[in-house]
Design a protein around this motif. Structure first.
Motif, PDB file in Angstrom:
ATOM      1  N   LEU A 187      -6.628  25.368  34.424  1.00  0.00           N
ATOM      2  CA  LEU A 187      -5.208  25.625  34.650  1.00  0.00           C
ATOM      3  C   LEU A 187      -4.669  26.651  33.647  1.00  0.00           C
ATOM      4  O   LEU A 187      -3.880  27.532  33.992  1.00  0.00           O
ATOM      5  CB  LEU A 187      -4.408  24.325  34.547  1.00  0.00           C
ATOM      6  CG  LEU A 187      -4.659  23.285  35.640  1.00  0.00           C
ATOM      7  CD1 LEU A 187      -3.952  21.975  35.297  1.00  0.00           C
ATOM      8  CD2 LEU A 187      -4.200  23.786  37.003  1.00  0.00           C
ATOM      9  N   GLY A 188      -5.117  26.548  32.410  1.00  0.00           N
ATOM     10  CA  GLY A 188      -4.666  27.477  31.381  1.00  0.00           C
ATOM     11  C   GLY A 188      -5.096  28.905  31.655  1.00  0.00           C
ATOM     12  O   GLY A 188      -4.346  29.845  31.402  1.00  0.00           O
ATOM     13  N   ALA A 189      -6.312  29.083  32.159  1.00  0.00           N
ATOM     14  CA  ALA A 189      -6.794  30.437  32.461  1.00  0.00           C
ATOM     15  C   ALA A 189      -5.949  31.090  33.539  1.00  0.00           C
ATOM     16  O   ALA A 189      -5.787  32.315  33.566  1.00  0.00           O
ATOM     17  CB  ALA A 189      -8.256  30.379  32.894  1.00  0.00           C
ATOM     18  N   MET A 190      -5.375  30.270  34.430  1.00  0.00           N
ATOM     19  CA  MET A 190      -4.514  30.800  35.494  1.00  0.00           C
ATOM     20  C   MET A 190      -3.062  30.928  35.064  1.00  0.00           C
ATOM     21  O   MET A 190      -2.236  31.454  35.810  1.00  0.00           O
ATOM     22  CB  MET A 190      -4.562  29.885  36.723  1.00  0.00           C
ATOM     23  CG  MET A 190      -5.863  29.876  37.479  1.00  0.00           C
ATOM     24  SD  MET A 190      -5.662  28.922  39.005  1.00  0.00           S
ATOM     25  CE  MET A 190      -5.630  27.247  38.351  1.00  0.00           C
ATOM     26  N   GLY A 191      -2.713  30.361  33.896  1.00  0.00           N
ATOM     27  CA  GLY A 191      -1.315  30.293  33.521  1.00  0.00           C
ATOM     28  C   GLY A 191      -0.549  29.345  34.411  1.00  0.00           C
ATOM     29  O   GLY A 191       0.610  29.593  34.764  1.00  0.00           O
TER      30      GLY A 191
END
Length: 384
Positions: A274-278
């Motif tokens: 989720l963090g990599a996608m923002g």
């Protein structure tokens, strides 16, 4: 400063059978999303005020699925020929008479804003405009595989779409076109009616998907971003007889306490994706205050993150999880964890890493109060 474009509309022709490509190519996935979606997104991004998508009768469900989440488009029924489909799109679109209309083939998905701008701007001094590329290769005539002569290429161009016209210009030109003749494209229709069509610079990426091998070439042309996300999670120990780690249940004299199954490895990995996608964190998507997630299997959280990545046209490249604890011993279960993650993430085994370490009896993990996990995820997102 870029001058704003005049208000324009567009027709995307997506009613073909795609027989040479091995099936209806407009619904096939390219760069993580349907072929049709690429063109509609590009036109909407360029501020088209109305987009009519022409599809074959019975394909409405597929079109709706391909364009879900987008606003500003509507459907029209295709005809027996491409010209019939364009006429149907024009009838659905309507005036005003002087509004620029772009007519584009869904089979050319890698449409960019620069081409859209060039074709519309060319209407200031012409009745129509089409993007085209000069022929670079030498050309030969041949009969039964034997060369019979060369073809002069200096005045030859490879026509592309979208082609641009004022609404009334293209409607009247089609009205004058002989019913028993097939039109090569809209430029030919306007030329026959006496119109002047200008060539503007095309885009080599704006290739037409015609044969099965074209999809591999188009995939290679799609711009991509590589991103890395990290996640961290920790849970305290409590009474129990087993613990879930990275999707594997391990017999143990304690369990991890949490609202779900407290699989710290999967929680950290979900946050990393989720963090990599923002795209927020696990708490945004699965609030611990929501009773429906009490005791839930954490693989549901992980697959949800992957589904959201896929919906963005992205893919997971590799993951790396580190479990931090004194007990239980992770090494005997590490291969099972890797295999479980590979299955959940649809990744090859060599793209999945699970490691374990201790803190040398320091801190809450060293004192046996809890277990921590950290994860990294590498993703690839496609551009438009």
């Amino acid at each position: 400063m870029t001058t704003p474009l005049p208000a324009f509309a567009a027709i995307v022709v997506a009613a073909g059978s795609g027989s040479r490509a091995g099936g209806a190519k407009q619904w096939r996935i390219l760069g993580g999303k349907p072929v049709l979606r690429w063109s509609v997104e590009a036109l909407l991004k360029a501020d088209a005020e109305d987009v009519v998508v022409v599809v074959a009768a019975g394909s409405e469900v597929e079109a709706g699925a391909a364009l879900t989440g987008l606003a500003g488009w509507r459907l029209a029924a295709g005809g027996a020929t491409r010209a019939d489909s364009v006429r149907s799109g024009l009838a659905a679109l309507g005036g005003p008479d002087d509004r620029p209309v772009l007519i584009h083939d869904a089979a050319r998905p890698l449409l960019g804003g620069a081409v859209i701008r060039r074709t519309i701007e060319a209407l200031a001094e012409a009745d129509g405009a089409l993007p085209a590329l000069p022929v670079a290769d030498s050309l030969r005539r041949a009969t039964d595989g034997v060369i019979s002569g060369a073809v002069e290429r200096d005045s030859l161009w490879r026509a592309q779409t979208p082609q641009a016209f004022r609404y009334r210009t293209i409607v009247d030109a089609y009205a004058a076109w002989p019913a028993d003749e097939a039109a090569a494209d809209e430029a030919a229709v306007v030329e026959r009616a006496g119109g002047r069509v200008r060539i503007v610079a095309g885009d080599p990426r704006l290739m037409k998907l015609t044969f099965p091998e074209d999809f591999a070439m188009a995939e290679a042309l799609i711009p991509r971003q590589i991103r890395v996300g990290q996640g961290f999670d920790a849970h305290r120990w409590g009474p129990g007889s087993s613990v879930w780690l990275c999707g594997v249940e391990i017999p143990h004299d304690q369990t991890l306490i949490g609202h779900s199954d407290a699989d710290a490895g999967l929680h950290a990995l979900t946050d990393a994706i989720l963090g990599a996608m923002g795209d927020g964190d696990i708490g945004d998507h699965f609030p611990p205050t929501d009773p429906q997630w009490k005791g839930a299997s954490s693989d549901r959280f992980l697959t949800h993150a992957v589904e959201r990545l896929t919906a963005r046209g992205g893919r997971l490249v590799n993951v790396d999880v580190t479990l931090i604890c004194e007990r239980p011993k992770v090494k005997p279960h590490r291969q099972a964890m890797r295999e479980r993650l590979a299955a959940l993430l649809s990744l090859p085994l060599d793209a999945v890493s699970v490691k374990a370490t201790t803190t040398e009896a320091m801190g809450f993990t060293g004192r046996g109060e809890g277990l921590a996990a950290q994860a990294l995820a590498t993703i690839e997102l496609t551009g438009s």
